[in-house]
Design a protein around this motif. Structure first.
Motif, PDB file in Angstrom:
ATOM      1  N   ASP A 109       3.182  15.018   2.968  1.00 53.78           N
ATOM      2  CA  ASP A 109       2.466  14.294   1.709  1.00 53.78           C
ATOM      3  C   ASP A 109       2.655  12.953   1.644  1.00 53.78           C
ATOM      4  O   ASP A 109       1.866  12.323   1.074  1.00 53.78           O
ATOM      5  N   VAL A 110       3.604  12.432   2.458  1.00 56.29           N
ATOM      6  CA  VAL A 110       3.767  11.097   2.561  1.00 56.29           C
ATOM      7  C   VAL A 110       4.019  10.641   3.790  1.00 56.29           C
ATOM      8  O   VAL A 110       4.870  11.480   4.623  1.00 56.29           O
ATOM      9  N   ARG A 111       3.795   9.423   4.197  1.00 55.38           N
ATOM     10  CA  ARG A 111       3.960   8.754   5.612  1.00 55.38           C
ATOM     11  C   ARG A 111       4.876   7.518   5.276  1.00 55.38           C
ATOM     12  O   ARG A 111       4.664   6.778   4.345  1.00 55.38           O
ATOM     13  N   ASP A 113       5.030   4.819   6.778  1.00 57.03           N
ATOM     14  CA  ASP A 113       4.285   3.398   6.729  1.00 57.03           C
ATOM     15  C   ASP A 113       2.912   3.464   5.599  1.00 57.03           C
ATOM     16  O   ASP A 113       2.133   2.716   5.890  1.00 57.03           O
ATOM     17  N   ASP A 114       2.931   4.403   4.816  1.00 54.47           N
ATOM     18  CA  ASP A 114       2.134   4.405   3.789  1.00 54.47           C
ATOM     19  C   ASP A 114       2.146   3.278   3.001  1.00 54.47           C
ATOM     20  O   ASP A 114       3.111   2.816   2.887  1.00 54.47           O
ATOM     21  N   LYS A 115       1.169   2.612   2.457  1.00 52.77           N
ATOM     22  CA  LYS A 115       1.047   1.558   1.542  1.00 52.77           C
ATOM     23  C   LYS A 115       1.599   1.898   0.306  1.00 52.77           C
ATOM     24  O   LYS A 115       0.878   3.281  -0.221  1.00 52.77           O
ATOM     25  N   ASN A 118      -1.256   3.151  -2.227  1.00 57.91           N
ATOM     26  CA  ASN A 118      -1.701   4.669  -2.110  1.00 57.91           C
ATOM     27  C   ASN A 118      -1.459   5.340  -3.026  1.00 57.91           C
ATOM     28  O   ASN A 118      -2.059   6.455  -3.333  1.00 57.91           O
ATOM     29  N   ASP A 131      -0.371  -3.808  -1.674  1.00 55.08           N
ATOM     30  CA  ASP A 131      -1.083  -3.305  -0.420  1.00 55.08           C
ATOM     31  C   ASP A 131      -0.230  -3.765   0.784  1.00 55.08           C
ATOM     32  O   ASP A 131      -0.371  -3.297   1.921  1.00 55.08           O
ATOM     33  N   GLU A 134       5.355  -1.007   2.197  1.00 58.90           N
ATOM     34  CA  GLU A 134       5.222   0.245   2.906  1.00 58.90           C
ATOM     35  C   GLU A 134       6.479   1.248   2.376  1.00 58.90           C
ATOM     36  O   GLU A 134       7.437   0.542   1.903  1.00 58.90           O
ATOM     37  N   ILE A 135       6.040   2.498   2.461  1.00 55.46           N
ATOM     38  CA  ILE A 135       7.135   3.390   1.727  1.00 55.46           C
ATOM     39  C   ILE A 135       8.519   2.915   2.457  1.00 55.46           C
ATOM     40  O   ILE A 135       9.473   2.766   1.749  1.00 55.46           O
ATOM     41  N   VAL A 197       6.054   7.119  -6.440  1.00 55.60           N
ATOM     42  CA  VAL A 197       5.318   7.865  -5.355  1.00 55.60           C
ATOM     43  C   VAL A 197       5.627   9.322  -5.356  1.00 55.60           C
ATOM     44  O   VAL A 197       4.690  10.162  -5.110  1.00 55.60           O
ATOM     45  N   ALA A 201       2.530  11.955  -5.315  1.00 60.38           N
ATOM     46  CA  ALA A 201       2.543  12.872  -4.034  1.00 60.38           C
ATOM     47  C   ALA A 201       2.989  14.332  -4.367  1.00 60.38           C
ATOM     48  O   ALA A 201       2.414  15.124  -3.828  1.00 60.38           O
TER      49      ALA A 201
END
Length: 370
Positions: A109-111, A113-115, A118, A131, A134-135, A197, A201
């Motif tokens: 559900d989360v990466r 390197d997600d911003k 998101n 932007d 990253e997580i 987050v 998520a």
């Protein structure tokens, strides 16, 4: 005749093995007794001198070696601390938040390197800020963000901050002090936003998620982000010495958050934290790979002693992971000794009081195990 001799030697060998095992067990008992006695004597002195109030637990491979409670949970009502007393964790909540994020990573559900953008909109942070973050930057304090304990917080009623969205006015104008991922700056705001987050998520509010996915599986029945404007049974009040006060003390009820959150301020007991350490290291909360990811230092983010939400110290054969917490009337620490099986928990309702006991435990374990 030959067979009888063989059986005799086998029986003799079994006896020697049993004696050797018994001798090893007796030696271990002696070590544990000595360790418990030395630690107990040290804590007694700290408590007697007024330097410590709180609870301590030391275990090895699930067996409790030492557990003790000292001082008063409430000076007003002369109520003593017990091993079941709930004490404030300060920043130790960051461990729970980080484990929750890695659970969501494990589920897809989360990466890492997600911003951040998101999961947040401009009511939390300007897009030009979120932007770039990253997580993994939030997990490693390399986002460049600071702390929501700012002038707006101190000038506001603490009753205004309970749900995560209540904190938006404290965070919305923050900017990164440096390009995310290029430096280390301990950030309460960054860890708090990981809670946002989690909510986005998972579809659950932060507090429910932690209850269902951390406290529940670990058996932590006396842990929560309690609301301090309500009566909570067996909960300690934090104190600091203040000579100019008539009582010689001040409490932290009007200074700390009314309800803790992703970055800190929630409550637990030494027994619950021992259960948390056991659940984590036995992979009840995360698989082995993601558990190890929590405990891996991240020099690429310019800090050798921080993984994903966990401090990491020591050397091969004596690695210690965990987290501490501190504020006026709050001092807490969890040490998980990955290689030797010890878990040490110190919770205090005096500021700074956990550290000497933490250091004493580390020294004692080094003496007996190395």
């Amino acid at each position: 005749m030959t067979r009888r001799i063989a059986i005799a030697f086998l029986a003799l060998g079994t006896t020697f093995c049993a004696q050797a095992l018994e001798g090893h067990q007796n030696a271990s008992e002696t070590v544990f007794e000595s360790l418990a006695r030395s630690l107990g004597d040290f804590i007694e002195v700290q408590a007697r001198e007024g330097a410590f109030s709180g609870t301590v637990l030391l275990s090895k491979n699930g067996r409790v070696i030492h557990g003790s409670a000292h001082g008063l949970a409430s000076k007003r009502f002369n109520a003593p601390n017990t091993l079941q007393t709930k004490l404030n964790l300060g920043s130790m909540n960051k461990m729970f938040t980080s484990v929750a994020i890695m659970q969501l990573v494990e589920r897809g559900d989360v990466r890492l390197d997600d911003k951040l953008s998101n999961f947040t909109d401009e009511s939390w942070l300007a897009p030009e800020v979120s932007d770039k973050i990253e997580i993994q930057h939030l997990l490693t304090h390399s986002s460049g963000l600071g702390s929501y304990f700012n002038d707006t917080f101190w000038d506001s009623s603490k009753l205004a901050f309970k749900a995560l969205e209540d904190y938006k006015p404290l965070i919305v104008n923050e900017t990164s002090r440096f390009e995310p991922g290029t430096a280390y700056r301990y950030s309460n705001t960054g860890m708090f936003l990981l809670g946002v987050v989690i909510e986005k998520a998972s579809g659950q509010d932060y507090f429910s998620y932690i209850h269902d996915h951390i406290y529940g599986p670990a058996g932590m029945t006396d842990s929560a982000c309690y609301e301090m404007d309500q009566p909570v049974p067996n909960l300690a009040i934090g104190y600091a010495a203040k000579a100019e006060n008539e009582t010689g003390w001040e409490n932290n009820l009007y200074l700390h958050v009314v309800k803790g959150g992703p970055a800190g301020g929630c409550f637990s007991t030494v027994e619950d934290l021992n259960r948390f350490a056991s659940a984590l290291t036995s992979h009840k909360l995360l698989n082995a790979g993601n558990t190890n990811a929590l405990f891996t230092p991240r020099p690429e983010f310019h800090d050798e002693s921080y993984g994903y939400g966990f401090r990491v110290i020591g050397e091969p054969g004596n690695r210690i992971v965990g987290h501490g917490g501190g504020f006026l009337g709050i001092s807490a620490n969890l040490d998980i000794f990955l290689d030797t099986g010890y878990v040490a928990v110190v919770l205090s309702n005096y500021g700074g009081a956990a550290r000497p006991i933490r250091d004493k435990i580390r020294a004692l374990i080094t003496e007996v195990d190395f």
